[in-house]
Structures are given as C-alpha cells and as structure tokens.
Design a protein around this motif. Structure first.
Motif, short mmCIF file in Angstrom:
data_model
loop_
_atom_site.label_atom_id
_atom_site.label_comp_id
_atom_site.label_asym_id
_atom_site.label_seq_id
_atom_site.Cartn_x
_atom_site.Cartn_y
_atom_site.Cartn_z
N GLU A 159 0.84 -1.20 0.00
CA GLU A 159 0.00 0.00 0.00
C GLU A 159 0.87 1.25 0.00
N PHE A 160 1.97 1.20 0.74
CA PHE A 160 2.90 2.33 0.73
C PHE A 160 3.43 2.58 -0.67
N GLU A 161 3.83 1.52 -1.37
CA GLU A 161 4.37 1.68 -2.71
C GLU A 161 3.32 2.26 -3.66
N ILE A 175 -3.00 8.25 -12.47
CA ILE A 175 -2.16 7.11 -12.09
C ILE A 175 -2.89 5.87 -12.59
N SER A 176 -2.36 5.27 -13.62
CA SER A 176 -3.06 4.17 -14.28
C SER A 176 -2.96 2.88 -13.46
N LEU A 180 0.27 1.39 -11.06
CA LEU A 180 0.17 0.89 -9.69
C LEU A 180 0.67 -0.55 -9.59
N THR A 181 0.42 -1.34 -10.62
CA THR A 181 0.94 -2.70 -10.64
C THR A 181 2.47 -2.68 -10.70
N LYS A 182 3.03 -1.83 -11.55
CA LYS A 182 4.48 -1.73 -11.66
C LYS A 182 5.11 -1.21 -10.37
N ALA A 183 4.42 -0.31 -9.69
CA ALA A 183 4.95 0.24 -8.44
C ALA A 183 5.13 -0.83 -7.38
N VAL A 188 0.75 -6.58 -6.64
CA VAL A 188 -0.67 -6.23 -6.66
C VAL A 188 -1.15 -6.29 -8.11
N GLU A 189 -2.13 -7.15 -8.35
CA GLU A 189 -2.62 -7.35 -9.71
C GLU A 189 -3.85 -6.49 -9.96
#
Length: 226
Positions: A159-161, A175-176, A180-183, A188-189
């Motif tokens: 969640e932090f990432e 923010i796509s 968010l998945t890459k972050a 997270v999928e």
C-alpha cells in the motif's frame, strides 16, 4: 516465515523455497507462528488459512500481524477459493491470495518481487520528505512510513508503494492501473487494486474522517484531487 499445518506440504514447500535461496522459518500453527514472530526479523509471511482444524486461523494470525507488525507483507495460501474468502484476505492487508494446489514457481516469483520492493527502499534517504502531490503528505521512503497532516498513517508495504506512486506526481495526474501494478513489482494485480485503494482510503480516514483525495477515473485508474 512459512506457516502450514500439513507436514508434507510444509516440508515440500520449505524445500522448494530453500532451493530458490530463501531462508525459511517454519511454523505449523498460529500460536507457533506468533511465538516465533516475537524473536524473528522477517521479510514476508506466507500462511495457510486453515490451521489445526481452525477454519480462520490464518486470518486471525493476519490480524495479529497487522496490529504488531503492520508492514510485514502477507501472502495467503488456501484451498478456500470463494470470492468472500479472497476478499477477506485482502481486507486484512494480504498482498496476495494463492489457491491450492499451489503453483510453486508463481509463489517464488512473487516472493522475489516483494523482496525487490524491500531492498529498493534501502536506497532512499531517511528523512521525511514532502510529497509532490500534496504539501500535507510527507513520506519516509526507506522506512515505508507516511504522515498526513503531521499524523502517522499505517499502511502495508505494498500500500505504501501504491501511495508513493501518487506522491511523486503532481495532483490531478492520472495514475493508471498499470502504473500501480508496476509500483508493486507486479505483486498487486489489476483485479485487486481497488481493494488496496479502499484500504489506503480507510487508513487515511482514521486520522482524517473527511479524507477524499484519491478519486476513481473509470476504466483508467485514479487521481489525487487537491
């Protein structure tokens, strides 16, 4: 730590993880896991949900972890595959929920991805920095800690990432889902992003009941609204 009450499954999976060069601490039930947690310095907790006949033991263990080790990532392994079970696991802050029979290479890849996040934080400076997205949000990257209006907000590591992806862009930046998945190194999928976003909002609202800055952009992602 690997928590599994079936001795054969515990031995087989522990062996596979050690072959993949992970150090593995083993526990066969909730109480044993909690006892070992007190003396261990863990990177990740991997746990079955049904332990020693207790249908919800893994969930109870996750509640304990969230209270005492808030940023320890949790991956659930279980034969319970109902949507409600998976939802509950993510509501407890699990970064993933893998169904049994387990595809071991998938678990190993997810563990490597999580460790990359952990190791990546060590390259950041230690002091709190003001987020680009909002002056009231401050980030301490190497400790994965955040402060909102000078009050700490408790998030899991993933969640932090995700939040940090918002923090390093100006407000109103899209923010796509892919970003968010890459972050989170793919941990997270796409199908669980919204659950994690809801948990992030809930964490902020414990400090600020009026918090409503993370807004959905239908079919595309999210924006931080000032």
């Amino acid at each position: 730590m690997l928590v599994e009450d079936d001795p054969d499954q515990l031995a087989d999976l522990s062996h596979a993880l050690k072959v993949a060069e992970f150090s593995v601490l083993e526990a066969s039930n909730q109480d044993e896991a909690i006892t070992q947690l007190k003396d261990a310095d863990l990177d990740i907790l991997v746990s079955d949900i049904i332990l020693d006949g207790d249908f919800d033991a893994g969930f109870k263990l996750a509640n304990y972890v969230r209270e005492h080790y808030a940023q320890l990532p949790i991956i659930f392994l279980s034969e319970r595959r109902e949507a409600d079970d998976i939802w509950q696991g993510h509501q407890l802050g699990a970064v993933d929920y893998l169904a049994k029979p387990l595809h071991t290479p998938l678990l190993i890849q997810k563990l490597h991805n999580l460790l990359r996040i952990t190791q990546g934080r060590k390259t950041y400076q230690q002091d709190f920095i003001t987020a680009l997205v909002d002056a009231q949000l401050q980030i301490q990257p190497n400790q994965a800690q955040i402060s909102w209006r000078h009050q700490p907000v408790q998030l899991t590591l993933t969640e932090f990432e995700m939040l940090n992806e918002f923090a390093r862009h100006p407000a109103d930046t899209l923010i796509s889902y892919d970003a968010l998945t890459k972050a989170t190194q793919g941990v997270v999928e796409r199908n669980t992003i919204n659950t994690h976003i809801c948990r992030i909002r809930q964490a902020f609202r414990k400090q600020d009941p009026q918090f409503d800055h993370i807004q959905n952009v239908y079919g595309r992602g999210y924006k931080w609204r000032p």
